[in-house]
Motif scaffolding. Structure first.
Motif, PDB file in Angstrom:
ATOM      1  N   UNK A 205       0.854  -1.186   0.000  1.00 52.72           N
ATOM      2  CA  UNK A 205       0.000   0.000   0.000  1.00 52.72           C
ATOM      3  C   UNK A 205       0.891   1.237   0.000  1.00 52.72           C
ATOM      4  N   UNK A 206       0.839   1.983  -1.102  1.00 53.52           N
ATOM      5  CA  UNK A 206       1.545   3.255  -1.188  1.00 53.52           C
ATOM      6  C   UNK A 206       0.566   4.355  -0.794  1.00 53.52           C
ATOM      7  N   UNK A 207       0.809   5.002   0.329  1.00 54.46           N
ATOM      8  CA  UNK A 207      -0.074   6.015   0.888  1.00 54.46           C
ATOM      9  C   UNK A 207       0.364   7.393   0.387  1.00 54.46           C
ATOM     10  N   UNK A 208      -0.550   8.118  -0.247  1.00 52.00           N
ATOM     11  CA  UNK A 208      -0.230   9.456  -0.742  1.00 52.00           C
ATOM     12  C   UNK A 208      -0.046  10.462   0.386  1.00 52.00           C
ATOM     13  N   UNK A 209      -0.448  10.095   1.595  1.00 47.02           N
ATOM     14  CA  UNK A 209      -0.293  10.966   2.757  1.00 47.02           C
ATOM     15  C   UNK A 209       1.173  10.971   3.194  1.00 47.02           C
ATOM     16  N   UNK A 210       1.810  12.133   3.348  1.00 48.40           N
ATOM     17  CA  UNK A 210       3.205  12.172   3.798  1.00 48.40           C
ATOM     18  C   UNK A 210       3.310  11.845   5.284  1.00 48.40           C
ATOM     19  N   UNK A 211       3.839  10.691   5.597  1.00 48.46           N
ATOM     20  CA  UNK A 211       3.807  10.187   6.969  1.00 48.46           C
ATOM     21  C   UNK A 211       4.953  10.689   7.841  1.00 48.46           C
ATOM     22  N   UNK A 212       5.922  11.368   7.225  1.00 45.94           N
ATOM     23  CA  UNK A 212       7.044  11.864   8.024  1.00 45.94           C
ATOM     24  C   UNK A 212       7.695  13.051   7.343  1.00 45.94           C
ATOM     25  N   UNK A 213       8.498  13.745   8.122  1.00 43.07           N
ATOM     26  CA  UNK A 213       9.300  14.858   7.626  1.00 43.07           C
ATOM     27  C   UNK A 213      10.700  14.311   7.349  1.00 43.07           C
ATOM     28  N   UNK A 214      11.041  14.241   6.070  1.00 44.64           N
ATOM     29  CA  UNK A 214      12.267  13.599   5.591  1.00 44.64           C
ATOM     30  C   UNK A 214      13.351  14.673   5.476  1.00 44.64           C
ATOM     31  N   UNK A 215      14.283  14.640   6.415  1.00 43.21           N
ATOM     32  CA  UNK A 215      15.275  15.703   6.499  1.00 43.21           C
ATOM     33  C   UNK A 215      16.372  15.529   5.439  1.00 43.21           C
TER      34      UNK A 215
END
Length: 312
Positions: A205-215
């Motif tokens: 499942x690829x979720x379009x919701x950004x689940x984290x802040x990728x530094x």
């Protein structure tokens, strides 16, 4: 700290290496998860900064059973993550890869677990998502690319759709990683996990919701490829033969799981392996028949160019 034992346990697999600058923010974001049944397993790959001091401070704060600090194999980040994923003493319903320098959204685990619980037990399942890109100071830089084509083994053979830092997977998926072993020579643990699950009949499942802040910072082991500068770097790598070398390694690694691959996956794999050895026209025909694809038009044009010049 409260634990809700009625919820399924998530083992968070956190690898560290000289992580003192951002580690505390990541651990705070884990502590703030709305899913309240998790434990952190840390594998440190030989840090000489204050990483261990920070980890020990959180171990004292959280209490026994919430965080376990271990030493990694010191053979790079991929080996470190796979060594954690394959440890027999880590037992949970679900597992989450975690980098040391991100910031998780509070509902990251909750969203992942909600979907994973909908998958029948015994079916390998992997959740992954889009990310929100931030700079070293946690200032917004935009979002990672949004992909619309379905996840599949034919896509996984040539592209990873999400970073491992977004990935949460069930025990059936974890058992496949263990069968392949922690010493497989693969390029990254995210592309490997994607290949393994899709190739062996699992679901992603690829979720379009950004689940984290990728530094994004100077010391990223792997950064995003959403900027034109990053894309140019990857184009140069392609023309220097990196993609072909990576495919060589993945084709060998997948042999460890050959009995577990679906008939369709074996067929795709065989067509790819055979086409790579052929002259131009048979090569292009064979690659077309294999069904491999990338998620974007630009990516597929690059794939075609790589196929023409035998860089795949």
């Amino acid at each position: 700290m409260d634990v809700n034992d009625a919820l399924p346990k998530v083992a968070i697999l956190l690898c560290t290496y000289h992580g003192q600058h951002y580690l505390s923010e990541q651990l705070d974001s884990i502590e703030g998860q709305t899913h309240r049944n998790w434990e952190v397993w840390v594998s440190d790959d030989g840090s000489h900064d204050n990483t261990h001091t920070i980890l020990e401070r959180y171990q004292e704060k959280w209490g026994n059973g919430r965080i376990s600090i271990n030493y990694g194999p010191a053979e790079g980040f991929v080996s470190n993550f796979l060594s954690l994923a394959c440890r027999n003493d880590i037992q949970a319903e679900f597992y989450a890869f975690s980098d040391q320098d991100d910031i998780w959204e509070a509902d990251k685990l909750q969203r992942a677990v909600a979907w994973l619980r909908s998958v029948p037990e015994g079916v390998p399942a992997l959740y992954c998502s889009r990310t929100r890109l931030v700079d070293a100071g946690n200032r917004d830089m935009g979002l990672s690319p949004l992909f619309s084509k379905p996840p599949s083994f034919a896509n996984a053979l040539i592209q990873s759709i999400a970073g491992a830092n977004t990935m949460v997977f069930n025990d059936a998926a974890r058992r496949l990683l263990c069968k392949a072993g922690e010493n497989v020579e693969v390029v990254s643990h995210d592309s490997w996990a994607y290949m393994v699950v899709t190739g062996c009949g699992g679901v992603v499942n690829y979720d379009a919701y950004p689940s984290l802040r990728y530094r994004q910072h100077d010391n990223n082991a792997v950064g995003t490829n959403s900027t034109w500068a990053a894309r140019l770097v990857r184009i140069r790598m392609l023309w220097r033969g990196h993609l072909r070398t990576w495919n060589d390694r993945h084709l060998v690694a997948l042999q460890h799981l050959h009995p577990h691959l679906t008939p369709e996956s074996r067929h795709t794999l065989d067509l790819l392996a055979q086409a790579r050895k052929r002259s131009l026209v048979p090569r292009l025909i064979g690659l077309k028949k294999s069904g491999i694809y990338r998620q974007t038009l630009l990516g597929n044009l690059g794939l075609l160019a790589a196929a023409i010049f035998k860089k795949i």
